[in-house]
Design a protein around this motif. Sequence first.
Motif, PDB file in Angstrom:
ATOM      1  N   GLU A 101       0.842  -1.375  -0.142  1.00  0.00           N
ATOM      2  CA  GLU A 101      -0.003  -0.027   0.155  1.00  0.00           C
ATOM      3  C   GLU A 101       0.834   1.258   0.034  1.00  0.00           C
ATOM      4  OE1 GLU A 101      -2.552   1.678   3.426  1.00  0.00           O
ATOM      5  OE2 GLU A 101      -4.058   0.217   2.127  1.00  0.00           O
ATOM      6  N   GLU A 102       1.925   1.353   0.659  1.00  0.00           N
ATOM      7  CA  GLU A 102       2.716   2.356   0.674  1.00  0.00           C
ATOM      8  C   GLU A 102       4.127   1.784   1.217  1.00  0.00           C
ATOM      9  OE1 GLU A 102       3.141   6.733   3.215  1.00  0.00           O
ATOM     10  OE2 GLU A 102       1.267   5.279   3.633  1.00  0.00           O
ATOM     11  N   VAL A 103       5.297   2.623   0.659  1.00  0.00           N
ATOM     12  CA  VAL A 103       6.664   2.330   1.017  1.00  0.00           C
ATOM     13  C   VAL A 103       7.496   3.590   0.741  1.00  0.00           C
ATOM     14  CG1 VAL A 103       7.272   1.582  -1.461  1.00  0.00           C
ATOM     15  CG2 VAL A 103       8.621   0.883   0.364  1.00  0.00           C
ATOM     16  N   SER A 104       8.304   3.770   1.672  1.00  0.00           N
ATOM     17  CA  SER A 104       8.931   4.963   1.512  1.00  0.00           C
ATOM     18  C   SER A 104      10.684   4.652   2.307  1.00  0.00           C
ATOM     19  CB  SER A 104       8.421   6.046   2.342  1.00  0.00           C
ATOM     20  OG  SER A 104       8.413   5.792   3.705  1.00  0.00           O
ATOM     21  N   ALA A 105      11.339   5.628   2.218  1.00  0.00           N
ATOM     22  CA  ALA A 105      12.958   5.301   2.833  1.00  0.00           C
ATOM     23  C   ALA A 105      13.324   6.700   3.231  1.00  0.00           C
ATOM     24  CB  ALA A 105      13.675   4.816   1.704  1.00  0.00           C
ATOM     25  N   GLU A 106      13.979   6.673   4.519  1.00  0.00           N
ATOM     26  CA  GLU A 106      14.746   7.694   5.056  1.00  0.00           C
ATOM     27  C   GLU A 106      16.184   7.345   5.023  1.00  0.00           C
ATOM     28  OE1 GLU A 106      16.485  10.583   6.008  1.00  0.00           O
ATOM     29  OE2 GLU A 106      14.184  10.980   6.078  1.00  0.00           O
ATOM     30  N   LEU A 107      16.873   7.787   3.908  1.00  0.00           N
ATOM     31  CA  LEU A 107      18.253   7.370   3.898  1.00  0.00           C
ATOM     32  C   LEU A 107      19.285   7.691   4.661  1.00  0.00           C
ATOM     33  CD1 LEU A 107      18.498   7.952  -0.118  1.00  0.00           C
ATOM     34  CD2 LEU A 107      18.172   5.766   1.218  1.00  0.00           C
ATOM     35  N   GLN A 108      18.946   8.684   5.611  1.00  0.00           N
ATOM     36  CA  GLN A 108      19.893   9.313   6.829  1.00  0.00           C
ATOM     37  C   GLN A 108      19.547   8.545   8.014  1.00  0.00           C
ATOM     38  OE1 GLN A 108      22.259  11.260   6.132  1.00  0.00           O
ATOM     39  NE2 GLN A 108      21.563  11.260   3.924  1.00  0.00           N
ATOM     40  N   ALA A 109      18.536   7.749   8.193  1.00  0.00           N
ATOM     41  CA  ALA A 109      18.363   7.241   9.440  1.00  0.00           C
ATOM     42  C   ALA A 109      19.126   6.220   9.884  1.00  0.00           C
ATOM     43  CB  ALA A 109      16.808   6.350   9.394  1.00  0.00           C
ATOM     44  N   ASP A 110      19.324   5.926  11.129  1.00  0.00           N
ATOM     45  CA  ASP A 110      20.285   4.883  11.524  1.00  0.00           C
ATOM     46  C   ASP A 110      19.748   3.461  11.324  1.00  0.00           C
ATOM     47  OD1 ASP A 110      21.111   2.965  13.997  1.00  0.00           O
ATOM     48  OD2 ASP A 110      22.399   4.677  14.053  1.00  0.00           O
ATOM     49  N   ALA A 111      20.853   2.900  10.636  1.00  0.00           N
ATOM     50  CA  ALA A 111      20.307   1.433  10.104  1.00  0.00           C
ATOM     51  C   ALA A 111      20.163   0.563  11.119  1.00  0.00           C
ATOM     52  CB  ALA A 111      21.548   0.932   9.278  1.00  0.00           C
ATOM     53  N   TYR A 112      20.902   0.319  12.279  1.00  0.00           N
ATOM     54  CA  TYR A 112      20.883  -0.674  13.062  1.00  0.00           C
ATOM     55  C   TYR A 112      19.843  -0.260  14.195  1.00  0.00           C
ATOM     56  CZ  TYR A 112      22.132  -3.952  16.976  1.00  0.00           C
ATOM     57  OH  TYR A 112      22.080  -4.747  17.877  1.00  0.00           O
ATOM     58  N   LEU A 113      19.567   0.773  14.623  1.00  0.00           N
ATOM     59  CA  LEU A 113      18.556   1.026  15.774  1.00  0.00           C
ATOM     60  C   LEU A 113      17.187   1.672  14.982  1.00  0.00           C
ATOM     61  CD1 LEU A 113      20.620   3.248  18.157  1.00  0.00           C
ATOM     62  CD2 LEU A 113      19.869   0.976  18.525  1.00  0.00           C
ATOM     63  N   ASN A 114      17.051   2.533  14.027  1.00  0.00           N
ATOM     64  CA  ASN A 114      15.909   2.962  13.685  1.00  0.00           C
ATOM     65  C   ASN A 114      15.208   2.496  12.179  1.00  0.00           C
ATOM     66  OD1 ASN A 114      15.827   4.745  15.888  1.00  0.00           O
ATOM     67  ND2 ASN A 114      17.190   5.999  14.696  1.00  0.00           N
ATOM     68  N   GLY A 115      16.136   2.048  11.431  1.00  0.00           N
ATOM     69  CA  GLY A 115      15.848   1.246  10.253  1.00  0.00           C
ATOM     70  C   GLY A 115      15.370   2.370   9.227  1.00  0.00           C
ATOM     71  N   GLN A 116      15.674   2.363   7.847  1.00  0.00           N
ATOM     72  CA  GLN A 116      15.592   3.229   6.758  1.00  0.00           C
ATOM     73  C   GLN A 116      14.269   2.959   6.171  1.00  0.00           C
ATOM     74  OE1 GLN A 116      18.036   0.851   6.951  1.00  0.00           O
ATOM     75  NE2 GLN A 116      19.986   1.601   6.269  1.00  0.00           N
ATOM     76  N   ILE A 117      13.492   1.849   5.919  1.00  0.00           N
ATOM     77  CA  ILE A 117      12.527   1.724   5.246  1.00  0.00           C
ATOM     78  C   ILE A 117      11.235   1.680   6.262  1.00  0.00           C
ATOM     79  CG2 ILE A 117      11.529   0.142   3.665  1.00  0.00           C
ATOM     80  CD1 ILE A 117      14.122  -1.046   2.871  1.00  0.00           C
ATOM     81  N   ARG A 118      10.197   2.231   5.487  1.00  0.00           N
ATOM     82  CA  ARG A 118       8.575   2.290   6.128  1.00  0.00           C
ATOM     83  C   ARG A 118       7.668   1.496   5.279  1.00  0.00           C
ATOM     84  NH1 ARG A 118      11.995   3.129   9.338  1.00  0.00           N
ATOM     85  NH2 ARG A 118      11.751   4.750  10.990  1.00  0.00           N
ATOM     86  N   LEU A 119       7.128   0.358   5.600  1.00  0.00           N
ATOM     87  CA  LEU A 119       6.342  -0.441   4.582  1.00  0.00           C
ATOM     88  C   LEU A 119       4.996  -0.582   5.295  1.00  0.00           C
ATOM     89  CD1 LEU A 119       6.055  -2.121   2.054  1.00  0.00           C
ATOM     90  CD2 LEU A 119       7.021  -4.092   3.637  1.00  0.00           C
ATOM     91  N   THR A 120       3.867  -0.316   4.262  1.00  0.00           N
ATOM     92  CA  THR A 120       2.631  -0.862   4.741  1.00  0.00           C
ATOM     93  C   THR A 120       2.158  -1.901   3.949  1.00  0.00           C
ATOM     94  OG1 THR A 120       2.154   1.432   5.587  1.00  0.00           O
ATOM     95  CG2 THR A 120       0.089  -0.242   5.322  1.00  0.00           C
ATOM     96  N   LEU A 121       1.872  -3.202   4.202  1.00  0.00           N
ATOM     97  CA  LEU A 121       1.174  -4.252   3.378  1.00  0.00           C
ATOM     98  C   LEU A 121      -0.223  -4.249   3.981  1.00  0.00           C
ATOM     99  CD1 LEU A 121       3.949  -6.932   3.922  1.00  0.00           C
ATOM    100  CD2 LEU A 121       3.433  -5.236   1.893  1.00  0.00           C
TER     101      LEU A 121
END
Length: 343
Positions: free
Chosen positions: A299-319
């Motif tokens: 339904e929706e997918v986005s990325a925050e390339l500056q986000a912390d990879a280990y702690l916060n994660g870069q991808i937001r996904l809605t299925l």
Amino acid sequence: MITVFIIYQSLRTRGSPALPHGLCIMRADDKSAAEGGEMNVSNQSETNVTAIGANQMSVAVRQTLKQKLAALVPAWEGRVLDVPAQGEVLTGPCAVVAFAEEVPKSAWAGYRRIIKISPYVRPEDGGAEQLETWSAELVKGLHQVRLEDEKGAAFTCIYFGSSDCDRVDAGSGMMTRSLRFGMYIPESTNDHTEPGTPDSWMAALQDWTQSALGSEWSVYGDVWPGGYETPSVLWRLTGYSSAAAGTSALEMRKQWTGHVVAAGEGVTRHTVTRLVEQLAVQTRIALANTEDTRYLTVEEVSAELQADAYLNGQIRLTLQQRSRRPGTDVPLIREIYHSKGIE
């Protein structure tokens, strides 16, 4: 002011636990201790066991970190030291590692141990300029870098910044600064988690990711494991909702966070972008192990390339998935209309 009650063993009620040495001392403001002595003892034992495990883990982590620092700056000639004793004078270029507090961070990241790394440089060896160079090498070599101790347990370092200004050490006359890092150490086991029904959505998302990236990538679900590998992707379920879609259908939505960890920043950014693009184009993910093939819709997918990879994660996904509502019993005759004067 703390009031202390002394309760003699001769006054204890029938069935209560025996009091060691004939008495028990309790603080009046500690209600939990008064109501659950056995539980408090158990919790204290678990805390002690956890502390012992953490200390043993810290020894291996400390040794691994020292070896990494010595490799990053050969000019120290292996002199990576613990905090010196009072009155001890440091000699030659070196680094001092100080371990600070250790606290639980999150369910998926594990424990966080704060460390301060202080490089020391003589004025005749470059002074402030050399200190700046070494600091940059430490940040580059440790920030968001996965390290592994001799037992195969992995941990990640994340740079938090310099904790104070440059200063001159009074004893040695060398310049120094303190660089503050957080070490995130996943739990090797998850003994307290009760087994449950596997999430078919998670399994489908992991299978899709593995197919998209190839066998050289590791794909995890829910938490970082103790010996996690790189490059890797972690998917976490962060939200769930459902809503009626008409009278006979139900729409379910799940929100996911994707963590992409790779050796280099370029590879990490490229992989994040690649996954987002493929999810946006493909739009459907097949559910595994189903008799009739069913799909999850992106339904929706986005990325925050500056986000912390280990702690916060870069991808937001809605299925999203639409399913039929379970059937319900309804009366054969729903309504009756009556009108007077029927001829």
